[in-house]
Design an enzyme around this catalytic site. Structure first.
Site, PDB file in Angstrom:
ATOM      1  NE  ARG A  13     -43.513  30.980 -78.149  1.00  0.00           N
ATOM      2  CZ  ARG A  13     -42.473  31.355 -77.508  1.00  0.00           C
ATOM      3  NH1 ARG A  13     -41.731  32.578 -77.613  1.00  0.00           N
ATOM      4  NH2 ARG A  13     -41.636  30.227 -77.194  1.00  0.00           N
ATOM      5  CG  ASP A  72     -39.152  30.582 -67.381  1.00  0.00           C
ATOM      6  OD1 ASP A  72     -38.529  31.445 -67.877  1.00  0.00           O
ATOM      7  OD2 ASP A  72     -40.261  30.480 -67.509  1.00  0.00           O
ATOM      8  CB  CYS A  80     -36.806  28.065 -71.150  1.00  0.00           C
ATOM      9  SG  CYS A  80     -37.201  29.454 -70.118  1.00  0.00           S
ATOM     10  CD  GLN A 107     -36.707  25.620 -73.585  1.00  0.00           C
ATOM     11  OE1 GLN A 107     -36.918  26.419 -74.388  1.00  0.00           O
ATOM     12  NE2 GLN A 107     -35.588  25.244 -73.397  1.00  0.00           N
ATOM     13  NE  ARG A 153     -37.470  24.951 -77.884  1.00  0.00           N
ATOM     14  CZ  ARG A 153     -38.033  26.008 -77.813  1.00  0.00           C
ATOM     15  NH1 ARG A 153     -37.728  26.975 -77.184  1.00  0.00           N
ATOM     16  NH2 ARG A 153     -39.214  26.209 -78.669  1.00  0.00           N
ATOM     17  CG  HIS A 209     -42.237  26.220 -74.015  1.00  0.00           C
ATOM     18  ND1 HIS A 209     -42.244  26.053 -75.095  1.00  0.00           N
ATOM     19  CD2 HIS A 209     -41.154  27.264 -73.579  1.00  0.00           C
ATOM     20  CE1 HIS A 209     -41.529  26.632 -75.849  1.00  0.00           C
ATOM     21  NE2 HIS A 209     -40.778  27.453 -75.091  1.00  0.00           N
TER      22      HIS A 209
HETATM   23  N1  NVA Z   1     -42.406  31.481 -68.897  1.00  0.00           N
HETATM   24  C1  NVA Z   1     -41.718  32.248 -69.968  1.00  0.00           C
HETATM   25  C2  NVA Z   1     -41.075  31.334 -70.912  1.00  0.00           C
HETATM   26  C3  NVA Z   1     -40.404  32.063 -72.053  1.00  0.00           C
HETATM   27  C4  NVA Z   1     -39.700  31.035 -73.047  1.00  0.00           C
HETATM   28  C5  NVA Z   1     -42.986  32.952 -70.665  1.00  0.00           C
HETATM   29  O1  NVA Z   1     -43.873  32.264 -70.913  1.00  0.00           O
HETATM   30  O2  NVA Z   1     -42.644  33.939 -71.126  1.00  0.00           O
HETATM   31  N1   CP Z   2     -37.121  29.570 -74.816  1.00  0.00           N
HETATM   32  C1   CP Z   2     -38.008  29.981 -75.830  1.00  0.00           C
HETATM   33  O1   CP Z   2     -38.917  29.781 -76.103  1.00  0.00           O
HETATM   34  O2   CP Z   2     -37.338  31.109 -76.381  1.00  0.00           O
HETATM   35  P1   CP Z   2     -38.263  32.343 -77.420  1.00  0.00           P
HETATM   36  O3   CP Z   2     -39.287  33.109 -76.307  1.00  0.00           O
HETATM   37  O4   CP Z   2     -37.172  33.095 -77.883  1.00  0.00           O
HETATM   38  O5   CP Z   2     -38.886  31.221 -78.492  1.00  0.00           O
END
Ligand code: NVA
Ligand code: CP
Length: 321
Positions: A118, A240, A280, A148, A308, A145
């Site tokens: 990540r 989101d 998400c 997800q 997930r 992502h």
């Molecule tokens: N768009 C958000 C998704 C988090 C799961 C981010 O990238 O922070």
């Molecule tokens: N939706 C998601 O990826 O959650 P986290 O940021 O908690 O991993």
């Protein structure tokens, strides 16, 4: 049991060694195969049937950004598959002191059976995957992502019976979620509408690519600024956060730009009566979604979060098996 063994053998033979960076090199049939496996793995967990498909295998999880769901679901997933997961906060590894990702990729390939990462830049995940000799799974970048959205489709199948003829409306920022939803929906033949404020549209290259997918799969793709039109008679309403991880400094500016793009009860009323609400998570109540929608009867966000675990177990068995 034999049918089960065959399902997982087939899965492993087909996917072994593959990366999951985004869905641009996956087919709709492959996505359905992963979703079938996720369904089976979920049922096995509910029945208490052991799933030791990755005994003796190790997953390394590199995190440059915070996480609750991704970290815990991958970690528990590997444990339940008989393997282990190592949490590698990059600041606490030599990556944080400047060791190149290319060296890290070659070192980790000698120890591990798969890497989940990540981070911010999607390109750096592509470089990692090019160099690593083990599968690389994208646990979120600024652009995609994929894990997800696999869980999201599993959730839709559970609540709507199938993906056939389903229309999803995504409201808000044209971010990593929007890009990945566009990819996966157009591969499996779902209709997808994205409603964003001007200037916050999804990635233009992704839109161009998914319009080609849509011709093949029969999906309808709508990219619009008109949130009410987008929600009309939709089966799934999705949103989101307005400011993603790494965009914290833009939060105030985005609050203004996204005014009118909140998923509230009046927007939900435009969708079908039986429509479901997805997010998400983490969610910002009172910003992209009203508390009453998030906690309301159409919201299936915790089924979605649970999935997930199952969807990622399917990916892990497939690519690292
Ligand atoms: N768009 C958000 C998704 C988090 C799961 C981010 O990238 O922070
Ligand atoms: N939706 C998601 O990826 O959650 P986290 O940021 O908690 O991993």
């Amino acid at each position: 049991m034999i049918a089960l063994q065959e399902q997982f053998e087939g899965l492993r033979e087909h996917f072994r060694g593959r990366d999951l960076l985004d869905f641009s090199d996956y087919t709709g049939a492959e996505i359905m195969q992963l979703l079938d496996a996720a369904k089976t793995l979920k049922a096995m967990r509910q029945q208490g049937t052991p799933t030791p498909f990755l005994q003796g295998k190790s997953l390394g999880m590199i995190f440059d950004k915070a996480s609750t769901r991704t970290r815990v679901s991958f970690e528990v997933g590997m444990f339940e598959l008989g393997g282990q997961a190592l949490y590698l906060a990059s600041g606490q590894t030599q990556l944080g002191r400047g060791e190149p990702l290319s060296d890290t990729a070659r070192v980790l390939s000698r120890y591990l059976h798969a890497i989940m990462i990540r981070t911010f830049s999607h390109e750096s995940v592509q470089s990692l995957a090019n160099i690593a000799t083990i599968p690389v799974i994208n646990g979120l970048t600024d652009d995609h992502h994929p894990c997800q959205v696999l869980a999201d489709l599993q959730t839709i199948i559970e609540h709507r019976g199938s993906l056939d003829g389903v229309t999803m409306t995504y409201v808000g920022d044209g971010n990593n979620m929007a890009n990945s939803l566009l990819q996966i929906c157009t591969l499996v033949g779902m209709n997808i509408r994205i409603a964003t404020p001007p200037g916050y549209e999804p990635n233009a290259k992704v839109v161009e690519q998914v319009r080609r997918n849509a011709v093949l799969s029969g999906s309808e793709v709508v990219i619009t600024h008109d949130v009410r039109e987008a929600a009309d008679q939709s089966d799934v309403i999705y949103t989101d956060v307005w400011a993603s991880m790494g965009q914290e400094e833009e939060a105030a500016k985005r609050q203004q730009a996204f005014h009118g793009y909140q998923v509230d009860d009046s927007l939900m009323k435009l969708a079908k009566k039986e429509a479901i609400f997805l997010h998400c998570l983490p969610a910002h109540r009172g910003e992209e979604v009203a508390e009453s929608v998030l906690e309301g009867s159409q919201s299936v966000i915790f089924d979605q979060a649970e999935n997930r675990l199952h969807a990622q177990k399917a990916v892990l068995v497939a690519v690292a098996g």
